[in-house]
Design an enzyme around this catalytic site. Structure first.
Site, PDB file in Angstrom:
ATOM      1  N   ASP A  33      13.375  41.435  41.507  1.00  0.00           N
ATOM      2  CA  ASP A  33      13.494  40.534  42.657  1.00  0.00           C
ATOM      3  C   ASP A  33      12.176  39.797  42.879  1.00  0.00           C
ATOM      4  OD1 ASP A  33      15.954  41.536  42.937  1.00  0.00           O
ATOM      5  OD2 ASP A  33      15.627  42.518  44.894  1.00  0.00           O
ATOM      6  N   PHE A  36      11.708  37.078  40.414  1.00  0.00           N
ATOM      7  CA  PHE A  36      12.649  36.006  40.746  1.00  0.00           C
ATOM      8  C   PHE A  36      12.107  35.161  41.903  1.00  0.00           C
ATOM      9  CE2 PHE A  36      16.169  34.154  43.057  1.00  0.00           C
ATOM     10  CZ  PHE A  36      16.948  33.610  42.045  1.00  0.00           C
ATOM     11  N   SER A  82      50.688  23.432  49.436  1.00  0.00           N
ATOM     12  CA  SER A  82      50.671  24.823  49.886  1.00  0.00           C
ATOM     13  C   SER A  82      51.744  25.583  49.103  1.00  0.00           C
ATOM     14  CB  SER A  82      50.892  24.915  51.383  1.00  0.00           C
ATOM     15  OG  SER A  82      52.044  24.220  51.719  1.00  0.00           O
ATOM     16  N   GLU A 112      49.036  37.149  40.930  1.00  0.00           N
ATOM     17  CA  GLU A 112      47.651  37.135  41.410  1.00  0.00           C
ATOM     18  C   GLU A 112      47.608  37.638  42.843  1.00  0.00           C
ATOM     19  OE1 GLU A 112      46.173  33.166  41.170  1.00  0.00           O
ATOM     20  OE2 GLU A 112      46.621  32.982  39.030  1.00  0.00           O
ATOM     21  N   LYS A 114      46.711  37.089  46.760  1.00  0.00           N
ATOM     22  CA  LYS A 114      46.618  35.920  47.643  1.00  0.00           C
ATOM     23  C   LYS A 114      45.450  36.150  48.596  1.00  0.00           C
ATOM     24  CE  LYS A 114      49.365  32.687  50.310  1.00  0.00           C
ATOM     25  NZ  LYS A 114      48.459  32.459  51.412  1.00  0.00           N
ATOM     26  N   GLU A 171      39.429  29.927  46.773  1.00  0.00           N
ATOM     27  CA  GLU A 171      39.479  30.348  48.165  1.00  0.00           C
ATOM     28  C   GLU A 171      38.087  30.841  48.546  1.00  0.00           C
ATOM     29  OE1 GLU A 171      42.412  29.799  49.403  1.00  0.00           O
ATOM     30  OE2 GLU A 171      42.684  31.051  51.184  1.00  0.00           O
ATOM     31  N   CYS A 408      38.913  46.106  92.533  1.00  0.00           N
ATOM     32  CA  CYS A 408      38.017  46.480  91.440  1.00  0.00           C
ATOM     33  C   CYS A 408      38.055  48.000  91.228  1.00  0.00           C
ATOM     34  CB  CYS A 408      36.600  46.029  91.756  1.00  0.00           C
ATOM     35  SG  CYS A 408      35.407  46.560  90.514  1.00  0.00           S
ATOM     36  N   CYS A 426      35.819  40.445  89.755  1.00  0.00           N
ATOM     37  CA  CYS A 426      35.294  41.141  90.920  1.00  0.00           C
ATOM     38  C   CYS A 426      34.084  40.322  91.377  1.00  0.00           C
ATOM     39  CB  CYS A 426      34.868  42.558  90.546  1.00  0.00           C
ATOM     40  SG  CYS A 426      33.809  43.322  91.798  1.00  0.00           S
TER      41      CYS A 426
HETATM   42  S1  IVH Z   1      47.784  28.801  44.036  1.00  0.00           S
HETATM   43  C1  IVH Z   1      49.791  24.589  44.872  1.00  0.00           C
HETATM   44  N1  IVH Z   1      46.756  31.158  44.091  1.00  0.00           N
HETATM   45  O1  IVH Z   1      47.090  30.091  49.586  1.00  0.00           O
HETATM   46  C2  IVH Z   1      49.115  25.646  45.550  1.00  0.00           C
HETATM   47  N2  IVH Z   1      46.729  29.907  46.096  1.00  0.00           N
HETATM   48  O2  IVH Z   1      49.459  29.200  51.045  1.00  0.00           O
HETATM   49  C3  IVH Z   1      48.377  26.429  44.546  1.00  0.00           C
HETATM   50  N3  IVH Z   1      45.645  31.046  47.975  1.00  0.00           N
HETATM   51  O3  IVH Z   1      46.348  26.695  49.728  1.00  0.00           O
HETATM   52  C4  IVH Z   1      47.832  27.571  45.195  1.00  0.00           C
HETATM   53  N4  IVH Z   1      45.133  32.872  46.890  1.00  0.00           N
HETATM   54  O4  IVH Z   1      44.382  28.316  49.604  1.00  0.00           O
HETATM   55  C5  IVH Z   1      47.023  30.063  44.802  1.00  0.00           C
HETATM   56  N5  IVH Z   1      45.853  33.278  43.942  1.00  0.00           N
HETATM   57  C6  IVH Z   1      46.116  32.183  44.662  1.00  0.00           C
HETATM   58  C7  IVH Z   1      45.759  32.057  46.020  1.00  0.00           C
HETATM   59  C8  IVH Z   1      46.091  30.897  46.712  1.00  0.00           C
HETATM   60  C9  IVH Z   1      45.063  32.240  48.043  1.00  0.00           C
HETATM   61  C10 IVH Z   1      45.775  30.109  49.119  1.00  0.00           C
HETATM   62  C11 IVH Z   1      45.439  28.703  48.769  1.00  0.00           C
HETATM   63  C12 IVH Z   1      46.652  27.904  49.122  1.00  0.00           C
HETATM   64  C13 IVH Z   1      47.354  28.794  50.063  1.00  0.00           C
HETATM   65  C14 IVH Z   1      48.832  28.511  50.051  1.00  0.00           C
END
Ligand code: IVH
Length: 539
Positions: A33, A36, A82, A112, A114, A171, A408, A426
């Protein structure tokens, strides 16, 4: 001369980028560190000597400092869509059936996590981060590049052979640990705590001062890449490609992503993470399922809102039922009354919950809470669990609604509630015990008078002994009156008195803030005292 400096600057940037990458993406480090920091310091010094050699992607931008007065609106090259939601196996079967109607060649899905944060689009040109834009309405977002440059896991310069143009999406979020750390820090600084990581991530991205963003430890997980004329066939291989460019991508070893061939495979992934998600170092709110083959994604296409080739499976917020044993009322230092639900202890995702917030009288009325009701308690992104509903089928016939207290609970004064105010108050500010103690505690706090040697317990003790009844009393405390009290050794009494004496030199704005006047926080206090330099003028 400048040539030599220029070369050293370029060399330092390259080195530091590499060490950053090792550290934040590979979690390894080939220098200490200290070494760096020396390199970074050398680069900072050179850059400030030669401002003409400024580079928006210099590793010095990681620590922030650039201020964005207003965020510019930018059009997305590809709309940020979305995802449609699903909640059951049936929904997943329907999704799979719709896909199989459109395509009749063998294909796979990629599952994947979310991530529960905020979406970001990152545009790179010639391997350099050009801009970072929020989702906005999906068509246009706001450019937050200065802030995003401070996020350690986002490369500013790509490694390997980056394409001429590349857009990736991901994200931005807090790990659970980073969020906890941030709130602990805020507690120390006596700032209001943040209630959930997602909103905090979103708010942080919109801070004007990027050095504040740099201090908050945001992270970024990628989930999409837009590559023109690419030979990459599968989403899964996109991730390998992005890894090679220096991005942090979801780990297949940790099962953050998995390729599956059918509904069963999808359901197994969903079930696996439903059980294990509490152990993840970050928050997720579901699973995303995508057709893995990119050419097939294009064939299946999008609706105006979301892709037809992907779907989100949303986990229900963890919910349990328990008995509502009581509602108690807390009196804050301003006199605000906060109702708190006392629950029969119950476990929600690994923690025992005994209390839930109910906010105010309207909330009690809206939920129609009654003593001994069976209530649904939910722990979502919020830290304090909340009551979401009453199980009416289990209500006792003779139950009666909670009436919000009228007096109170601490001093028995009549409570008042102004029109448009959520809280009851109060108004007995000067003699209601929790208000007195709360005001003194506030006054001695770090950002106010910063009186060392005294804490909440000492205040409780001094108040109970009748030695302090208001802030001013602190300044007439006498050693001989304090010494007989329990745990008051000569040394600690001296420390307290020295701390109080030292506080007399505090600047006016801290004193004003310390008085705890409603609506006069740190910022307002600073503003007021910049105009009114004497308390008599202010009056
Ligand atoms: S794919 C066309 N993969 O969820 C949309 N989205 O509700 C492609 N999100 O706006 C999105 N994890 O911000 C994708 N593994 C993931 C995700 C993900 C979180 C969010 C993303 C999106 C929202 C949709």
């Amino acid at each position: 001369m400048i040539n030599k400096e220029n070369n050293r600057i370029l060399e330092l940037r390259k080195l530091i980028h590499r060490y950053n990458y090792e550290y934040y993406v590979n979690s390894s480090s080939s220098i200490s560190d200290f070494e760096f920091d020396l390199l970074l310091k050398e680069l900072e010094d050179l850059e400030s000597q030669f401002p003409e050699l400024n580079d928006p992607n210099s590793p010095t931008k990681r620590v922030g400092g650039d201020i964005t007065k207003s965020f510019e609106t930018v059009n997305h090259q590809y709309p940020m869509l979305s995802l449609a939601n699903s909640y059951s196996k049936e929904d997943i079967i329907d999704f799979d059936t719709r896909i199989r109607k459109i395509i009749d060649v063998p294909f796979s899905y990629i599952c994947e996590l979310k991530y529960d944060g905020v979406a970001i689009s990152l545009v790179y040109e010639n391997g350099q981060l050009l801009r970072a834009v929020t989702r906005g309405d999906g068509i246009q977002g706001e450019e937050v590049s200065n802030n995003v440059r401070t996020i350690s896991s986002i490369p500013l310069i790509l490694s390997g052979n980056p394409p001429k143009k590349l857009e990736v999406r991901g994200e931005i979020m807090f790990s659970k640990a980073a969020f906890l750390k941030l709130n602990n820090q805020r507690k120390k600084e006596e700032l209001p705590l943040f209630s959930n990581p997602r909103n905090t991530a979103s708010g942080t991205l919109k801070l004007q001062d990027s050095s504040l963003v740099a201090q908050r430890d945001l992270d970024c997980f990628l989930y999409a890449a837009f590559l023109e004329n690419s030979a990459i066939e599968k989403v899964f291989d996109h991730y390998q490609f992005l890894t090679d460019l220096g991005f942090k991508t979801p780990s297949k070893e940790k099962k953050y992503i998995q390729q599956v061939s059918d509904v069963n495979g999808i359901m197994n992934f969903i079930k696996f993470w439903d059980k294990k998600r509490d152990n993840l170092p970050f928050e997720i709110d579901g699973i995303v399922i995508k057709v893995n083959e990119i050419s097939l994604q294009n064939e299946i296409g999008n609706t105006s809102k979301s892709p037809r080739w992907a779907i989100a499976y949303k986990y229900k917020a963890t919910q349990v039922t328990t008995h509502l044993e009581n509602i108690i009322y807390q009196v804050g230092r301003t006199g605000a009354i906060t109702p708190v639900a006392v629950l029969k202890p119950v476990e929600i995702s690994g923690t025992i919950v005994r209390r839930a917030s109910v906010h105010n009288a309207d909330q009690i009325e809206k939920l129609d809470l009654r003593l001994n009701d069976v209530v649904y308690v939910e722990k979502g992104g919020e830290i304090i669990p909340k009551i979401t509903a009453v199980d009416l089928s289990k209500r006792k016939k003779d139950s009666i609604p909670f009436n919000f207290i009228e007096r109170c609970p601490e001093c028995d004064s009549e409570l008042e509630r102004d029109q448009g105010e959520a809280h009851h108050y109060c108004l007995n500010n000067n003699s209601c015990p929790p208000q007195i103690k709360g005001k003194i505690t506030h006054f001695i706090g770090r950002k106010k008078m910063n009186i060392e040697g005294i804490g909440e317990e000492t205040i409780e003790q001094l108040f109970n002994a009748g030695l302090i009844n208001n802030i001013a009393d602190l300044y007439s405390l006498k050693k001989e009156k304090m010494l007989p009290l329990e745990r008051m050794a000569e040394k600690s009494v001296d420390n307290i008195l020295i701390g109080i004496e030292n506080s007399k030199t505090a600047p006016f704005h801290k004193i004003l803030f310390g008085l705890g006047i409603r609506y006069v926080g740190e910022t307002v206090a600073k503003k007021l005292t910049s105009v009114y330099s004497h308390i008599n003028d202010l009056r």
